[in-house]
Structures are given as C-alpha cells and as structure tokens.
Design a protein around this motif. Sequence first.
Motif, PDB file in Angstrom:
ATOM      1  N   VAL A 218       1.464  -2.760   5.134  1.00  0.00           N
ATOM      2  CA  VAL A 218       2.439  -1.699   5.282  1.00  0.00           C
ATOM      3  C   VAL A 218       1.735  -0.403   5.683  1.00  0.00           C
ATOM      4  O   VAL A 218       0.644  -0.092   5.213  1.00  0.00           O
ATOM      5  CB  VAL A 218       3.231  -1.513   3.973  1.00  0.00           C
ATOM      6  CG1 VAL A 218       2.337  -1.079   2.832  1.00  0.00           C
ATOM      7  CG2 VAL A 218       4.369  -0.536   4.169  1.00  0.00           C
TER       8      VAL A 218
ATOM      9  N   ALA B  31       8.128   3.731   6.026  1.00  0.00           N
ATOM     10  CA  ALA B  31       7.212   2.599   6.084  1.00  0.00           C
ATOM     11  C   ALA B  31       7.459   1.733   7.309  1.00  0.00           C
ATOM     12  O   ALA B  31       8.589   1.596   7.769  1.00  0.00           O
ATOM     13  CB  ALA B  31       7.360   1.744   4.834  1.00  0.00           C
ATOM     14  N   SER B  32       6.393   1.170   7.811  1.00  0.00           N
ATOM     15  CA  SER B  32       6.479   0.167   8.862  1.00  0.00           C
ATOM     16  C   SER B  32       5.562  -0.984   8.484  1.00  0.00           C
ATOM     17  O   SER B  32       4.587  -0.804   7.759  1.00  0.00           O
ATOM     18  CB  SER B  32       6.094   0.748  10.219  1.00  0.00           C
ATOM     19  OG  SER B  32       4.769   1.241  10.189  1.00  0.00           O
TER      20      SER B  32
ATOM     21  N   GLY C 198       6.302  -3.427   6.584  1.00  0.00           N
ATOM     22  CA  GLY C 198       6.563  -3.960   5.260  1.00  0.00           C
ATOM     23  C   GLY C 198       7.843  -3.394   4.684  1.00  0.00           C
ATOM     24  O   GLY C 198       8.350  -2.387   5.182  1.00  0.00           O
ATOM     25  N   THR C 199       8.348  -4.021   3.636  1.00  0.00           N
ATOM     26  CA  THR C 199       9.570  -3.569   2.988  1.00  0.00           C
ATOM     27  C   THR C 199       9.211  -2.848   1.701  1.00  0.00           C
ATOM     28  O   THR C 199       8.650  -3.448   0.782  1.00  0.00           O
ATOM     29  CB  THR C 199      10.473  -4.776   2.682  1.00  0.00           C
ATOM     30  OG1 THR C 199      10.756  -5.468   3.901  1.00  0.00           O
ATOM     31  CG2 THR C 199      11.772  -4.310   2.047  1.00  0.00           C
ATOM     32  N   LEU C 200       9.535  -1.551   1.641  1.00  0.00           N
ATOM     33  CA  LEU C 200       9.137  -0.754   0.488  1.00  0.00           C
ATOM     34  C   LEU C 200       9.756  -1.225  -0.812  1.00  0.00           C
ATOM     35  O   LEU C 200       9.213  -0.978  -1.883  1.00  0.00           O
ATOM     36  CB  LEU C 200       9.491   0.712   0.718  1.00  0.00           C
ATOM     37  CG  LEU C 200       8.599   1.486   1.693  1.00  0.00           C
ATOM     38  CD1 LEU C 200       8.954   2.966   1.647  1.00  0.00           C
ATOM     39  CD2 LEU C 200       7.130   1.267   1.410  1.00  0.00           C
TER      40      LEU C 200
ATOM     41  N   TYR D 138       7.565  -2.857  -3.388  1.00  0.00           N
ATOM     42  CA  TYR D 138       6.408  -2.115  -3.897  1.00  0.00           C
ATOM     43  C   TYR D 138       6.793  -1.092  -4.955  1.00  0.00           C
ATOM     44  O   TYR D 138       7.845  -0.452  -4.864  1.00  0.00           O
ATOM     45  CB  TYR D 138       5.714  -1.367  -2.762  1.00  0.00           C
ATOM     46  CG  TYR D 138       5.045  -2.238  -1.728  1.00  0.00           C
ATOM     47  CD1 TYR D 138       5.749  -2.674  -0.610  1.00  0.00           C
ATOM     48  CD2 TYR D 138       3.720  -2.614  -1.858  1.00  0.00           C
ATOM     49  CE1 TYR D 138       5.143  -3.462   0.348  1.00  0.00           C
ATOM     50  CE2 TYR D 138       3.100  -3.392  -0.908  1.00  0.00           C
ATOM     51  CZ  TYR D 138       3.822  -3.816   0.200  1.00  0.00           C
ATOM     52  OH  TYR D 138       3.206  -4.597   1.152  1.00  0.00           O
TER      53      TYR D 138
ATOM     54  N   ASN E 176      14.308   2.170   4.065  1.00  0.00           N
ATOM     55  CA  ASN E 176      12.878   1.874   3.854  1.00  0.00           C
ATOM     56  C   ASN E 176      12.077   3.167   3.684  1.00  0.00           C
ATOM     57  O   ASN E 176      10.993   3.342   4.276  1.00  0.00           O
ATOM     58  CB  ASN E 176      12.326   1.056   5.025  1.00  0.00           C
ATOM     59  CG  ASN E 176      11.279   0.057   4.575  1.00  0.00           C
ATOM     60  OD1 ASN E 176      11.265  -0.392   3.422  1.00  0.00           O
ATOM     61  ND2 ASN E 176      10.379  -0.296   5.474  1.00  0.00           N
TER      62      ASN E 176
ATOM     63  N   TYR F 225      -2.025   1.063  -0.508  1.00  0.00           N
ATOM     64  CA  TYR F 225      -1.645   1.622   0.801  1.00  0.00           C
ATOM     65  C   TYR F 225      -1.319   3.102   0.658  1.00  0.00           C
ATOM     66  O   TYR F 225      -0.640   3.512  -0.292  1.00  0.00           O
ATOM     67  CB  TYR F 225      -0.440   0.865   1.361  1.00  0.00           C
ATOM     68  CG  TYR F 225      -0.677  -0.618   1.456  1.00  0.00           C
ATOM     69  CD1 TYR F 225      -0.093  -1.488   0.541  1.00  0.00           C
ATOM     70  CD2 TYR F 225      -1.502  -1.138   2.433  1.00  0.00           C
ATOM     71  CE1 TYR F 225      -0.322  -2.852   0.617  1.00  0.00           C
ATOM     72  CE2 TYR F 225      -1.740  -2.500   2.512  1.00  0.00           C
ATOM     73  CZ  TYR F 225      -1.153  -3.350   1.598  1.00  0.00           C
ATOM     74  OH  TYR F 225      -1.389  -4.692   1.673  1.00  0.00           O
TER      75      TYR F 225
END
Length: 124
Positions: A2, A24-25, A27-29, A32, A77, A113
Amino acid sequence: QVHLLESGGGLVQAGGSLRLSCTASGGTLSTYTMGWFRLTPDKEREFVAAISSVGEHTNYAVSVKGRFTISRDSAKNTLYLQMNSLKPEDTTVYYCAAAHLRDLSIYPGQYAYWGLGTRVTVAK
C-alpha cells in the motif's frame, strides 16, 4: 504494497482548524490499523492518533485528546485527522501510517507503511 499520500497541511492561525487526509493506493485501508504521527524537534516520529481497521476504536496522545479526531472512510479508502484548536506547538510534519495490528499501537516501529508527510504550521 500500500502507498499512502497525505494532504491538507498548511498555515493556520492559533485556534484554527485543519483537516488532514491520507489516501491509499495499492491496498484497501479497511484491512489496516491506521495511525497519525508527527515529527518532533529531535526528528523522531511521535504518536498522535490511531484507529482500528473498522473504525470502532480510537486512541489519542494526551497532547491532542479533545482537540483532534481521527476517522476513516472505507468507501473513499481515506484516513482523516480533524485538528481543532490548533496551537503553535502543533507545528510540524504529520505522517499517516498503516499496519496489520491487533491493537492501536503508539510505536512507529510497528507500522509498516508510511506516507511522505504534510506540513502543518500554526502561527501565533
């Protein structure tokens, strides 16, 4: 992996407000735990706030509790930090961070990240 990008920093008068965003890019926040940190004069990353993966739990540093609010919008996101009643001592660079954690850690080393940061300046 991410990738995180902060925005929303800027110059504001003491007592004013800003809202920071972290998009975010890759990935799916919503999977997390997310946190906001800021840089100290010693160039350390200081915990500001954290939110659980589905947003039902939050944690704040004592210095910002009652003034800052962390939130997330899974559909966009995006992570947010609403900062009210800003003080000159809030001036610094703010970072968002993401990790797969079971708790709302205050330790930057536990976040995998990071974004590049956005600068907040609070004038007296």
